[in-house]
Structures are given as C-alpha cells and as structure tokens.
Design a protein around this motif. Structure first.
Motif, mmCIF file in Angstrom:
data_model
loop_
_atom_site.group_PDB
_atom_site.id
_atom_site.type_symbol
_atom_site.label_atom_id
_atom_site.label_comp_id
_atom_site.label_asym_id
_atom_site.label_seq_id
_atom_site.Cartn_x
_atom_site.Cartn_y
_atom_site.Cartn_z
ATOM 1 N N GLY A 482 -4.997 17.731 9.607
ATOM 2 C CA GLY A 482 -6.425 17.479 9.776
ATOM 3 C C GLY A 482 -6.954 16.355 8.914
ATOM 4 O O GLY A 482 -8.174 16.153 8.863
ATOM 5 N N LEU A 483 -6.056 15.605 8.271
ATOM 6 C CA LEU A 483 -6.475 14.521 7.384
ATOM 7 C C LEU A 483 -6.288 13.179 8.089
ATOM 8 O O LEU A 483 -5.173 12.812 8.458
ATOM 9 N N LEU A 484 -7.380 12.461 8.271
ATOM 10 C CA LEU A 484 -7.365 11.167 8.946
ATOM 11 C C LEU A 484 -7.653 10.076 7.924
ATOM 12 O O LEU A 484 -8.625 10.161 7.170
ATOM 13 N N THR A 485 -6.814 9.044 7.892
ATOM 14 C CA THR A 485 -6.986 7.942 6.952
ATOM 15 C C THR A 485 -7.018 6.624 7.704
ATOM 16 O O THR A 485 -6.143 6.335 8.518
ATOM 17 N N VAL A 486 -8.050 5.829 7.432
ATOM 18 C CA VAL A 486 -8.153 4.466 7.961
ATOM 19 C C VAL A 486 -8.130 3.523 6.761
ATOM 20 O O VAL A 486 -8.975 3.608 5.878
ATOM 21 N N ARG A 487 -7.162 2.647 6.741
ATOM 22 C CA ARG A 487 -7.037 1.668 5.654
ATOM 23 C C ARG A 487 -7.366 0.291 6.204
ATOM 24 O O ARG A 487 -6.694 -0.213 7.101
ATOM 25 N N SER A 488 -8.423 -0.307 5.688
ATOM 26 C CA SER A 488 -8.881 -1.606 6.155
ATOM 27 C C SER A 488 -8.664 -2.649 5.074
ATOM 28 O O SER A 488 -8.936 -2.394 3.886
ATOM 29 N N THR A 489 -8.205 -3.822 5.479
ATOM 30 C CA THR A 489 -7.878 -4.883 4.536
ATOM 31 C C THR A 489 -8.482 -6.203 5.002
ATOM 32 O O THR A 489 -8.415 -6.544 6.185
ATOM 33 N N ALA A 490 -9.094 -6.943 4.053
ATOM 34 C CA ALA A 490 -9.612 -8.289 4.310
ATOM 35 C C ALA A 490 -9.623 -9.050 3.005
ATOM 36 O O ALA A 490 -9.962 -8.497 1.948
ATOM 37 N N ASP A 491 -9.254 -10.318 3.052
ATOM 38 C CA ASP A 491 -9.256 -11.185 1.873
ATOM 39 C C ASP A 491 -8.459 -10.584 0.717
ATOM 40 O O ASP A 491 -8.816 -10.722 -0.455
ATOM 41 N N GLY A 492 -7.376 -9.896 1.056
ATOM 42 C CA GLY A 492 -6.516 -9.331 0.028
ATOM 43 C C GLY A 492 -7.034 -8.074 -0.620
ATOM 44 O O GLY A 492 -6.417 -7.558 -1.564
ATOM 45 N N ARG A 493 -8.148 -7.535 -0.139
ATOM 46 C CA ARG A 493 -8.723 -6.309 -0.700
ATOM 47 C C ARG A 493 -8.700 -5.216 0.360
ATOM 48 O O ARG A 493 -8.936 -5.482 1.544
ATOM 49 N N SER A 494 -8.433 -3.990 -0.071
ATOM 50 C CA SER A 494 -8.325 -2.874 0.866
ATOM 51 C C SER A 494 -9.253 -1.735 0.466
ATOM 52 O O SER A 494 -9.499 -1.494 -0.714
ATOM 53 N N VAL A 495 -9.756 -1.064 1.487
ATOM 54 C CA VAL A 495 -10.560 0.149 1.304
ATOM 55 C C VAL A 495 -9.992 1.217 2.224
ATOM 56 O O VAL A 495 -9.718 0.951 3.399
ATOM 57 N N ARG A 496 -9.792 2.400 1.670
ATOM 58 C CA ARG A 496 -9.356 3.535 2.477
ATOM 59 C C ARG A 496 -10.557 4.434 2.766
ATOM 60 O O ARG A 496 -11.336 4.757 1.870
ATOM 61 N N GLU A 503 -9.589 22.603 7.771
ATOM 62 C CA GLU A 503 -10.380 23.772 7.366
ATOM 63 C C GLU A 503 -10.339 24.031 5.873
ATOM 64 O O GLU A 503 -11.090 24.885 5.376
ATOM 65 N N HIS A 504 -9.479 23.301 5.133
ATOM 66 C CA HIS A 504 -9.301 23.597 3.722
ATOM 67 C C HIS A 504 -9.407 22.326 2.890
ATOM 68 O O HIS A 504 -9.165 21.214 3.382
ATOM 69 N N THR A 505 -9.732 22.493 1.615
ATOM 70 C CA THR A 505 -9.794 21.374 0.688
ATOM 71 C C THR A 505 -8.410 20.751 0.532
ATOM 72 O O THR A 505 -7.394 21.443 0.494
ATOM 73 N N VAL A 506 -8.380 19.432 0.444
ATOM 74 C CA VAL A 506 -7.130 18.678 0.282
ATOM 75 C C VAL A 506 -7.215 17.886 -1.020
ATOM 76 O O VAL A 506 -8.252 17.274 -1.321
ATOM 77 N N ILE A 507 -6.134 17.889 -1.807
ATOM 78 C CA ILE A 507 -6.077 17.106 -3.039
ATOM 79 C C ILE A 507 -5.524 15.726 -2.713
ATOM 80 O O ILE A 507 -4.417 15.595 -2.186
ATOM 81 N N LEU A 508 -6.300 14.675 -3.022
ATOM 82 C CA LEU A 508 -5.898 13.304 -2.747
ATOM 83 C C LEU A 508 -5.529 12.586 -4.030
ATOM 84 O O LEU A 508 -6.164 12.799 -5.074
ATOM 85 N N ARG A 509 -4.537 11.724 -3.938
ATOM 86 C CA ARG A 509 -4.312 10.768 -5.020
ATOM 87 C C ARG A 509 -5.310 9.629 -4.820
ATOM 88 O O ARG A 509 -5.475 9.126 -3.717
ATOM 89 N N ALA A 530 -10.447 16.251 -5.133
ATOM 90 C CA ALA A 530 -10.411 17.406 -4.241
ATOM 91 C C ALA A 530 -11.406 17.179 -3.111
ATOM 92 O O ALA A 530 -12.624 17.253 -3.322
ATOM 93 N N LEU A 531 -10.879 16.871 -1.924
ATOM 94 C CA LEU A 531 -11.729 16.525 -0.787
ATOM 95 C C LEU A 531 -11.943 17.769 0.076
ATOM 96 O O LEU A 531 -11.024 18.248 0.737
ATOM 97 N N PRO A 532 -13.176 18.302 0.090
ATOM 98 C CA PRO A 532 -13.417 19.516 0.875
ATOM 99 C C PRO A 532 -13.291 19.265 2.372
ATOM 100 O O PRO A 532 -13.293 18.120 2.837
ATOM 101 N N ALA A 533 -13.197 20.346 3.120
ATOM 102 C CA ALA A 533 -13.227 20.236 4.578
ATOM 103 C C ALA A 533 -14.531 19.561 5.010
ATOM 104 O O ALA A 533 -15.564 19.682 4.336
ATOM 105 N N ASN A 534 -14.475 18.803 6.100
ATOM 106 C CA ASN A 534 -15.646 18.158 6.691
ATOM 107 C C ASN A 534 -16.278 17.127 5.759
ATOM 108 O O ASN A 534 -17.503 16.972 5.709
ATOM 109 N N THR A 535 -15.428 16.411 5.042
ATOM 110 C CA THR A 535 -15.898 15.434 4.058
ATOM 111 C C THR A 535 -15.087 14.151 4.194
ATOM 112 O O THR A 535 -13.904 14.185 4.527
#
Length: 542
Positions: A482-496, A503-509, A530-535
């Motif tokens: 249930g974890l969706l990640t979009v990584r965008s990059t421009a001019d050598g800089r990236s944002v995730r 349904e559950h909290t996920v621990i992200l690095r 700690a990324l809660p559900a629906n966040t």
C-alpha cells in the motif's frame, strides 16, 4: 516528536514560470471556477463575474497560475450552462462582455491567466441555428445538426449520457441527435459552416485577452457518417468511453479540428487548449495532445480511481508513459464539476479528509499541470441536496435513480456569516442550498488555521514553485503493497512523494529534508519517519 517542515518563501508558480523558457501551460496549476457557485456579487443568489473579480486576490494568495471558468454564455439553462445559445456573449445573470474583459485585466495584474470553457459538440435548442432548423427542414441551418427523417423508431440504438435514447423528435416528426439532454442538439461538424463559426468565436475571446480554452467533449464532434448502431451501451462505471461507443465518440476526423484550432492559437502567443477527452485508453487520450493538436488533454484516471495504491500507481504510470510518447505534459485531475467531491469518494469524514490531503500532495508533486476544483482546497464533502432543489438533468432524466452532480456544485463558503459569505448581506437564497454545517469549511476560518486543508494547499503550491523537481521533473513510480512512491528529478535535485495508502503506519528512511507532510504531526527521528495510513510526505533528497 513533531516533524519539522522546511521553511519556504511563499512564491507562486507563475513567478517561477515567468523566468523559464518552458511554456507556462506545461506546469501551470489551474483553478477551476464553477462560476454560478463561486461568489455572488449582486445579491441574486447566483455567482457572477463581479463576484469572481472580488475574489481574485484569494486565488493569487493561494498560489495558482490560472483560472478556468465554466461556461459564462447565454444558455437555455438545461445543463448548467453547457447548452449555449450565444457563444460570443455573456449571460446577463453573470454580467456582460465588459465584465469579462475587466476580469481578464484584473487577473493579469495579479499574474493570473484566464481560460474559458467552450462547448463545440452541441448547442442549446434555443440557439438561432436550431430554431431555424426546426422551422425549415431545407434551411442551411438544418445541415448543421444531425436530423433523420420521420419514422416510427429512432435511426439507431445510440443512448444519451444523461439517460434514455439519444434521439428526440421535432414537431414535424423528424428525429434529431442529442448525446446529452434533448435541449442540447449535437452539431454536425461535417458542415464547414460549423468549423468557420467556431474559429470566429475563438478569435472573439482571444482578442479580449483570454489565455485559452477548456474544450468540452473534445473526443466528440464527429459521429459515424452512416449512423450505424453502437456495439455496446454507455456505462458510467468505465474509466471512459471505449469500443462499446465506437460510432459516437473518438472518430478520426476530430483530430483535424484540433489542428485547425491549434493554428488559431498559434496566432496568439502564450495561449493554450485543454481538452475533455473521456476515453478508456490513456494512449488514445494522449493522441489529442500531439504537437500540432491540443496543448493538453485531461487525464481522468486518478479522478475515477478508488483509494488504492495499485490503482493510483497504474494511473500515474500509464499517463506519464502515454503523454510522454507524444511529448505532452499530463493534466492531472482529482476533482471537477462532474464528479463527487474527493473527500466523499475517499470514504468521507476524517478518513476521507486525510486521504484527500494525501492525494493533493501526490497530484501536486507530479510532472505536468494539476487542475484544482474550487472548494477541494477547503476539503468540501459532497453536499446532500434535497430532491426538490436538484437541477441536474441526470437526476431528472433517470427518474432519481442517479443522484446527478448538484452535490459537488453547491456554492463556496467564504466566512462564518449567515450564507457563508457567498452573497452580500440581504441577498436572495443561493441557487443551490448551502449546508448549515459548512461554516466550518469557510476560507476565513481555514486561512487562520495552520493545520487546515487550505493552508496545506497553499504551502504545497509555494513549495512546488520553489522546487523544479515538483511539477517539471522526470518521475519514476514504485509501489510496495500500500506504499506508493513517486521520485521526481530536475536540475540534479530530487524530491520523493511517499503516500501510505495501506491500513497501517509504515516506518520510512528519510535521508534528506522533509518538506511537507499531509498529516499535521508525525513521529520522526534523524533518519526515520513513521508515516501513518492515509498520509503523504514530500522529502527533498540531499
């Protein structure tokens, strides 16, 4: 501990775009104004151009680049202004042409562009052309619509999108085509007079300073020349119209219309066309945005997807692939005047609000041009409109079986006063009833609340303007459960952008800087979050 948000200057996207060689429309944030429900300037209970002009500073404060206005033309009133009787005028309920010119001028002074709605698939039955066609079957105007001779049965099995057959009869017994309401007869684009007249209409408004047009039913216009039966029936559950509608939509000739319209816009620098293209196949949708056709065509996959990481990942990936193949930006849509409000679609209540906040951060992180429907930045839910107050022909033509679209068209709440500031004091009742609980969503209240949906949108738009990777970068999409990640990059800089749709909290690095989170507070350490559900969260990678 509470997450620390990066500090950003409240620059707007249009300030950054002015410094870029890329056309403004490729990354523009466009705010959709349902004119009748935005702001009432004269107290008659109906939104108008004067009311919209008075609220332009709000749109500048919010940080959008342009506003798209739903139809402002004289209309028969059968379908919320989408049955037009005069394409080169303003309905007196909304003002006049000078009011629109003043709106364009005021918007330009604030760095905002104005995009109008145009409806080339059909007119009102009150349009002079149709009136003449009804009166005389041999008139030139009759060839500008689809008429069939008198007979016991309709010419084919085509169905109206609003319910029932797509054919109705004139008083003399002829059949005429209307793929929407009977008061909206479809134009016959095989008659050259239709194309010539619409090109005059484009120039009429472009000469008044507008920056382009949203094109209603851009996948329509041409129908099967032999009026053959469709192999299937319209289904509102589809992403869009597919092979079952092969004879009524997406005819190959329609692309020539957009080539001609593109050439008209090319005469007016910095103008654009965005098409409503409701087709099931995103590759077919993208073809409408080839370099010599429309500048954009709406991507409705996210609008029609449930709260699912799999559905959203497929919607984002398929759109980026399809539009990338033709070199066009994606026009992202999460809400509009034809679909239930996203808070309600995503579950309603606190859950729906949390998901709507997260979805907003996802959309605003994606490369391309996001469209925000008025009121979505406030977290408005779908309103429960009493049956006796409903106006939508979908409700009435279906005998009440389909609720219609009135619930997403209820007027905007601006403050805590009686009538929520939509109209001036002492005004007539609003054209659709406003729920008594909507004071809690008012702009004035949310603007003061740092945790509100409105303030989240404003911060997100400011950050989007500051970070090239947001909106204009190259994106990659990954999904793990249930974890969706979009990584965008421009001019050598990236944002995730990471969205927890499970349904559950996920621990992200979290190596890097947390720019923004859709939840007011999340637990964070130096390297994890700690990324809660629906966040959703935006993380700028170092």
């Amino acid at each position: 501990m509470a997450v620390r948000l990066a500090t950003v200057r409240t620059a707007t996207q249009h300030e950054v775009a002015a410094q870029s060689a890329s056309p403004w429309w490729r990354t523009a944030v466009v705010y959709q104004v349902y004119l009748r429900s935005f702001a009432d300037g004269n107290g008659d209970g109906i939104g108008d151009l004067a009311g919209l002009r008075s609220r332009l500073p709000y749109l500048s404060w919010l940080g959008v680049d342009a506003l798209w206005i739903n139809p402002h033309y004289p209309s028969g009133g059968a379908d919320g202004g989408y049955d037009i009787s005069d394409y080169r005028a303003v309905d007196p309920e909304y003002g006049d042409v000078s009011d629109l010119e003043a709106l364009v001028e005021d918007a330009r002074a604030l760095g905002l562009r104005v995009v109008l709605d145009i409806v080339p698939n059909h007119t009102s039955d009150q349009h002079p052309w149709f009136q003449a066609a009804q009166a005389d079957p041999d008139s030139p105007e009759a060839s500008r619509y689809h008429f069939a001779p008198a007979s016991e049965e309709p010419p084919n099995n085509w169905q109206s999108l609003f319910g029932g057959p797509a054919w109705s009869r004139t008083p003399d017994g002829r059949w005429y085509l209307h793929l929407f309401a009977p008061e909206q007869p479809d134009l016959n684009w095989r008659d050259p007079a239709v194309a010539e007249d619409f090109e005059q209409t484009l120039r009429f408004w472009l000469d008044r300073g507008v920056s382009g047009f949203r094109v209603d039913v851009a996948y329509g216009l041409y129908k099967d020349a032999e009026l053959r039966d469709n192999p299937g029936a319209y289904s509102p559950t589809l992403f869009g119209h597919g092979p079952e509608q092969a004879m009524t939509w997406n005819q190959p000739e329609v692309h020539d219309v957009w080539r001609r319209w593109r050439s008209v816009c090319d005469e007016y620098p910095d103008t654009m066309l965005v098409g409503e293209v409701c087709l099931a196949d995103p590759e077919e949708v993208a073809l409408y945005s080839r370099p010599d056709e429309l500048h954009q065509s709406f991507c409705f996959r996210l609008l029609k997807s449930g709260w699912s990481a799999e559905s959203f990942a497929d919607g984002v990936r398929s759109a980026l692939d399809a539009f990338g193949a033709v070199g066009a930006p994606v026009s992202w849509v999460l809400g509009n005047h034809d679909k239930d409000r996203k808070v309600t679609r995503f579950g309603g209540g606190e859950v729906g609000e949390a998901r709507a906040r997260a979805a907003a951060l996802l959309m605003l992180s994606l490369p391309g041009s996001p469209y925000i429907y008025a009121g979505d930045e406030l977290g408005l839910p779908q309103a429960d409109v009493p049956d006796e107050a409903r106006r939508d022909p979908i409700f009435h033509r279906s005998g009440g079986a389909r609720a219609g679209r009135d619930g997403c068209r209820v007027p905007m709440p601006w403050n805590g006063a009686p009538g929520v500031g939509f109209s001036p004091a002492g005004a007539a009742a609003p054209w659709l009833p406003i729920p008594s609980t909507w004071r809690r969503y008012a702009v004035s209240r949310q603007a003061r609340d740092d945790r509100s949906m409105l303030r989240l949108y404003r911060r997100a738009l400011a950050m989007r303007a500051e970070h090239p990777a947001l909106g204009s970068g190259e994106a990659s999409i990954t999904r793990r459960g249930g974890l969706l990640t979009v990584r965008s990059t421009a001019d050598g800089r990236s944002v995730r952008c990471v969205v927890n749709m499970g349904e559950h909290t996920v621990i992200l690095r979290t190596p890097g800087t947390v720019l923004l989170c859709s939840a007011p507070q999340v637990a964070q350490t130096a390297q994890t979050l700690a990324l809660p559900a629906n966040t959703a969260v935006w993380i700028a990678e170092d």
